[in-house]
Write a protein that holds these residues in place. Structure first.
Motif, PDB file in Angstrom:
ATOM      1  N   PRO A  83      17.587  16.449  -6.090  1.00 54.68           N
ATOM      2  CA  PRO A  83      16.525  16.429  -5.087  1.00 54.68           C
ATOM      3  C   PRO A  83      15.456  15.376  -5.353  1.00 54.68           C
ATOM      4  O   PRO A  83      14.707  15.013  -4.456  1.00 54.68           O
ATOM      5  N   ASP A  84      15.379  14.904  -6.596  1.00 53.36           N
ATOM      6  CA  ASP A  84      14.377  13.899  -6.943  1.00 53.36           C
ATOM      7  C   ASP A  84      14.835  13.159  -8.200  1.00 53.36           C
ATOM      8  O   ASP A  84      15.846  13.519  -8.820  1.00 53.36           O
ATOM      9  N   LEU A  85      14.097  12.130  -8.581  1.00 54.79           N
ATOM     10  CA  LEU A  85      14.483  11.325  -9.734  1.00 54.79           C
ATOM     11  C   LEU A  85      14.222  12.068 -11.037  1.00 54.79           C
ATOM     12  O   LEU A  85      14.933  11.866 -12.028  1.00 54.79           O
ATOM     13  N   ALA A  86      13.228  12.934 -11.035  1.00 55.33           N
ATOM     14  CA  ALA A  86      12.948  13.717 -12.237  1.00 55.33           C
ATOM     15  C   ALA A  86      14.144  14.585 -12.601  1.00 55.33           C
ATOM     16  O   ALA A  86      14.479  14.741 -13.787  1.00 55.33           O
ATOM     17  N   GLY A  87      14.804  15.156 -11.611  1.00 54.58           N
ATOM     18  CA  GLY A  87      15.981  15.972 -11.872  1.00 54.58           C
ATOM     19  C   GLY A  87      17.112  15.171 -12.473  1.00 54.58           C
ATOM     20  O   GLY A  87      17.823  15.647 -13.373  1.00 54.58           O
ATOM     21  N   MET A  88      17.291  13.954 -12.001  1.00 52.98           N
ATOM     22  CA  MET A  88      18.320  13.085 -12.569  1.00 52.98           C
ATOM     23  C   MET A  88      18.005  12.754 -14.024  1.00 52.98           C
ATOM     24  O   MET A  88      18.870  12.833 -14.902  1.00 52.98           O
ATOM     25  N   ALA A  89      16.760  12.375 -14.295  1.00 53.24           N
ATOM     26  CA  ALA A  89      16.372  12.021 -15.657  1.00 53.24           C
ATOM     27  C   ALA A  89      16.535  13.213 -16.603  1.00 53.24           C
ATOM     28  O   ALA A  89      16.968  13.057 -17.755  1.00 53.24           O
TER      29      ALA A  89
ATOM     30  N   HIS B  97       0.814  -1.221   0.000  1.00 51.34           N
ATOM     31  CA  HIS B  97       0.000   0.000   0.000  1.00 51.34           C
ATOM     32  C   HIS B  97       0.847   1.270   0.000  1.00 51.34           C
ATOM     33  O   HIS B  97       0.297   2.368  -0.137  1.00 51.34           O
ATOM     34  N   TRP B  98       2.147   1.156   0.164  1.00 51.56           N
ATOM     35  CA  TRP B  98       3.003   2.343   0.178  1.00 51.56           C
ATOM     36  C   TRP B  98       3.035   2.946  -1.220  1.00 51.56           C
ATOM     37  O   TRP B  98       3.242   2.251  -2.216  1.00 51.56           O
ATOM     38  N   PRO B  99       2.850   4.268  -1.352  1.00 51.40           N
ATOM     39  CA  PRO B  99       2.728   4.883  -2.679  1.00 51.40           C
ATOM     40  C   PRO B  99       4.085   5.141  -3.339  1.00 51.40           C
ATOM     41  O   PRO B  99       5.110   5.295  -2.663  1.00 51.40           O
ATOM     42  N   ALA B 100       4.075   5.198  -4.654  1.00 48.97           N
ATOM     43  CA  ALA B 100       5.256   5.651  -5.387  1.00 48.97           C
ATOM     44  C   ALA B 100       5.340   7.167  -5.310  1.00 48.97           C
ATOM     45  O   ALA B 100       4.331   7.866  -5.177  1.00 48.97           O
ATOM     46  N   PHE B 101       6.556   7.702  -5.375  1.00 48.05           N
ATOM     47  CA  PHE B 101       6.702   9.141  -5.521  1.00 48.05           C
ATOM     48  C   PHE B 101       6.101   9.561  -6.863  1.00 48.05           C
ATOM     49  O   PHE B 101       6.153   8.806  -7.844  1.00 48.05           O
ATOM     50  N   PRO B 102       5.543  10.762  -6.953  1.00 54.81           N
ATOM     51  CA  PRO B 102       4.869  11.181  -8.187  1.00 54.81           C
ATOM     52  C   PRO B 102       5.752  11.161  -9.425  1.00 54.81           C
ATOM     53  O   PRO B 102       5.246  10.983 -10.535  1.00 54.81           O
ATOM     54  N   ASP B 103       7.056  11.352  -9.258  1.00 56.52           N
ATOM     55  CA  ASP B 103       7.939  11.412 -10.428  1.00 56.52           C
ATOM     56  C   ASP B 103       8.560  10.076 -10.804  1.00 56.52           C
ATOM     57  O   ASP B 103       9.224   9.976 -11.839  1.00 56.52           O
ATOM     58  N   SER B 104       8.358   9.034  -9.986  1.00 56.39           N
ATOM     59  CA  SER B 104       9.120   7.796 -10.179  1.00 56.39           C
ATOM     60  C   SER B 104       8.842   7.117 -11.516  1.00 56.39           C
ATOM     61  O   SER B 104       9.776   6.767 -12.248  1.00 56.39           O
ATOM     62  N   ALA B 105       7.580   6.892 -11.840  1.00 60.94           N
ATOM     63  CA  ALA B 105       7.268   6.124 -13.048  1.00 60.94           C
ATOM     64  C   ALA B 105       7.755   6.823 -14.311  1.00 60.94           C
ATOM     65  O   ALA B 105       8.411   6.199 -15.165  1.00 60.94           O
ATOM     66  N   ASP B 106       7.468   8.103 -14.448  1.00 60.56           N
ATOM     67  CA  ASP B 106       7.902   8.830 -15.646  1.00 60.56           C
ATOM     68  C   ASP B 106       9.420   8.872 -15.747  1.00 60.56           C
ATOM     69  O   ASP B 106       9.995   8.686 -16.828  1.00 60.56           O
ATOM     70  N   ALA B 107      10.090   9.139 -14.622  1.00 56.87           N
ATOM     71  CA  ALA B 107      11.552   9.228 -14.644  1.00 56.87           C
ATOM     72  C   ALA B 107      12.169   7.873 -14.981  1.00 56.87           C
ATOM     73  O   ALA B 107      13.130   7.793 -15.757  1.00 56.87           O
TER      74      ALA B 107
END
Length: 250
Positions: free
Chosen positions: A231-237, A100-110
């Motif tokens: 700061p997040d995975l979106a920034g890395m991508a 039930h733990w959620p994914a971060f909002p940017d995880s799937a797209d990144a």
């Protein structure tokens, strides 16, 4: 010479705290016992700090215990520490909360973006069943998945990284210098990954580099150096795309 993200061909990921928002998941999963006790004085910060203490202690004491049972034991320690009343159903529900733990909002797209440039690997402290449920939220197929269930131990045990490096070399022909370990936790990941000689990318979800909270992660006395920080995975991508789109140096 400054290293570039595109110098690597394999990203090995911690999952919980990096891809999955385990702090929100943990705090949500603590609500039933807090509500049952009418407890309003335990804050999110206090609750997560207690979780960090109990989880790391339990993992060191029972390294071969599967993660759902380990979480159940952590819940028992939590209610004892704060003088709360619990029962078997509440303890078991917390132990089974990982799906039930959620994914971060940017995880799937990144991750989908990064999968175009890298092979993606998981090195996680949960069991295969828990990760399979989380994986359905992440939108990609990983090239390899290694969990504490495979190794009979939990990070930051150095053997977990040795196991992953050996398996990637023997099963996939991947050399350590091709690997960039990508994780949020200094305690679980960056300290042992540095000892394993891996390059490291810090996804600083908690803002620790800017004075943020340790949250559900045990503290380390000395912050290890890292090769990259976002700061997040979106920034890395986004940085990977920028490097790939840049004209070749003359």
């Amino acid at each position: 010479m400054t290293r570039r993200l595109t110098d690597f061909s394999v990203l090995t990921f911690d999952c919980y705290g990096t891809l999955i928002d385990w702090e929100s998941g943990i705090w949500d999963a603590l609500q039933p016992v807090l509500h049952a006790n009418g407890c309003t004085e335990i804050t999110r910060e206090t609750g997560l700090a207690a979780f960090a203490e109990f989880e790391s202690t339990q993992q060191a004491e029972t390294p071969g215990m599967r993660y759902p049972e380990l979480l159940r034991r952590v819940h028992e320690r939590f209610v004892e520490r704060f003088g709360l009343r619990s029962d078997e159903a509440l303890d078991r529900a917390f132990g089974e909360s990982v799906p039930h733990w959620p994914a971060f909002p940017d995880s799937a797209d990144a991750l989908r973006s990064l999968a175009r440039s890298y092979r993606l690997v998981i090195l996680s402290n949960v069991d295969h069943g828990g990760f399979a449920a989380s994986n359905r939220k992440l939108g990609v197929t990983f090239d390899a998945i290694y969990t504490a269930e495979d190794m009979g131990a939990y990070k930051p045990t150095p053997g977990n990284f040795e196991y992953m490096v050996n398996r990637l070399r023997e099963d996939h022909g991947i050399a350590p210098e091709q690997i960039l370990h990508t994780a949020q936790s200094l305690f679980h990941d960056h300290v042992p990954a540095s000892h394993a000689g891996l390059a490291r990318c810090w996804i600083d979800r908690q803002g620790l580099s800017r004075g943020g909270s340790w949250g559900a992660t045990a503290e380390v006395p000395e912050r290890p150096s890292v090769d990259f920080l976002f700061p997040d995975l979106a920034g890395m991508a986004a940085q990977v795309r920028e490097e790939e789109d840049a004209p070749p140096a003359r």
